[in-house]
Enzyme design. Sequence first.
Site, PDB file in Angstrom:
ATOM      1  N   TYR A  48       6.379  31.283 -47.998  1.00  0.00           N
ATOM      2  CA  TYR A  48       6.675  31.983 -49.251  1.00  0.00           C
ATOM      3  C   TYR A  48       5.936  33.317 -49.348  1.00  0.00           C
ATOM      4  O   TYR A  48       6.324  34.187 -50.134  1.00  0.00           O
ATOM      5  CB  TYR A  48       6.311  31.128 -50.459  1.00  0.00           C
ATOM      6  CG  TYR A  48       7.083  29.841 -50.601  1.00  0.00           C
ATOM      7  CD1 TYR A  48       8.153  29.528 -49.770  1.00  0.00           C
ATOM      8  CD2 TYR A  48       6.732  28.912 -51.582  1.00  0.00           C
ATOM      9  CE1 TYR A  48       8.847  28.337 -49.903  1.00  0.00           C
ATOM     10  CE2 TYR A  48       7.423  27.715 -51.726  1.00  0.00           C
ATOM     11  CZ  TYR A  48       8.480  27.447 -50.887  1.00  0.00           C
ATOM     12  OH  TYR A  48       9.157  26.260 -51.024  1.00  0.00           O
ATOM     13  N   HIS A 106       7.168  21.775 -43.380  1.00  0.00           N
ATOM     14  CA  HIS A 106       8.182  22.419 -44.216  1.00  0.00           C
ATOM     15  C   HIS A 106       9.606  22.081 -43.771  1.00  0.00           C
ATOM     16  O   HIS A 106      10.487  21.806 -44.600  1.00  0.00           O
ATOM     17  CB  HIS A 106       7.961  23.934 -44.207  1.00  0.00           C
ATOM     18  CG  HIS A 106       8.555  24.637 -45.372  1.00  0.00           C
ATOM     19  ND1 HIS A 106       8.095  25.837 -45.832  1.00  0.00           N
ATOM     20  CD2 HIS A 106       9.584  24.315 -46.185  1.00  0.00           C
ATOM     21  CE1 HIS A 106       8.808  26.226 -46.878  1.00  0.00           C
ATOM     22  NE2 HIS A 106       9.727  25.315 -47.099  1.00  0.00           N
TER      23      HIS A 106
END
Length: 275
Positions: A48, A106
């Site tokens: 992110y 992830h």
Amino acid sequence: MSDRITTPLLSIPRLGLGTYRLTGAAGQAAVESALAMGYRALDTAEMYGNEVEVGAGLQASGLPRSDVFVTSKVWWDHLSPAEIRQACETSLRKLGTDYLDLYLVHWPAADMDLHRVMHDMTRLREEGLVRAIGVANFPAGLLKRAIETGAPIAANQVEYHAQLSQDRLLEVTRPNNIVLTAYSPLGRGVMTENPVIRAIAARHGTGAGQVALAWLLRQDGVAAIPKASRPESQRANLEALALAEQITEADVAELNALPKDQRFVNPAFAPDWAA
């Protein structure tokens, strides 16, 4: 209904703040706003690019670190033994914290050594860098294989909303005390335009987004992390916790009957979702 989900491995707020694309000063302000409003879970990831801002927002809140549940994730091309630990340490440094409450893989990598990855994730827990470990974007079959490694998997974070079924996955997570955390719980805004959801919202004098979230939050073992940058959106999402106890069985039946085949997050490196 409790506002937390408690399993043998962790206790996590049922509703948290997703921070994907919340960057810069605006991202930090969103984190500060959410924490001031009562949110106690923050979800970020190395990918992110906002762990510094999330950490700064947490610091500025003045809340004790132990009051806020912080999740981050290691990216799928950083799953070699040395890289997992390095990625975790980098996330800790950027967030300005000594530990993570939850650290996730992830995305699965097609060529990863699953046993080695889960072993290295478990080591992070044993050494106190993280309190719990888990995965994200693991379909049911792959999650079963991960469980078979013996790793203490606490959560699996996947896309889940009123128009995408995760029944096969829930059949694995629930008996194994694994929290299913729903990202994109509003289907990138599509749920708020659905006429069935809007009609239910009108009956309750609330918003369609709140109804879509309430449908998730009332489910056993399911948490949700909607992204919201504006205080009014954050507040509306928070109010969905109360709505989850108010929507009727008839409402739920209508929501359950919606088509459940709309997936919005499906990158080229995604796994076979049917596996």
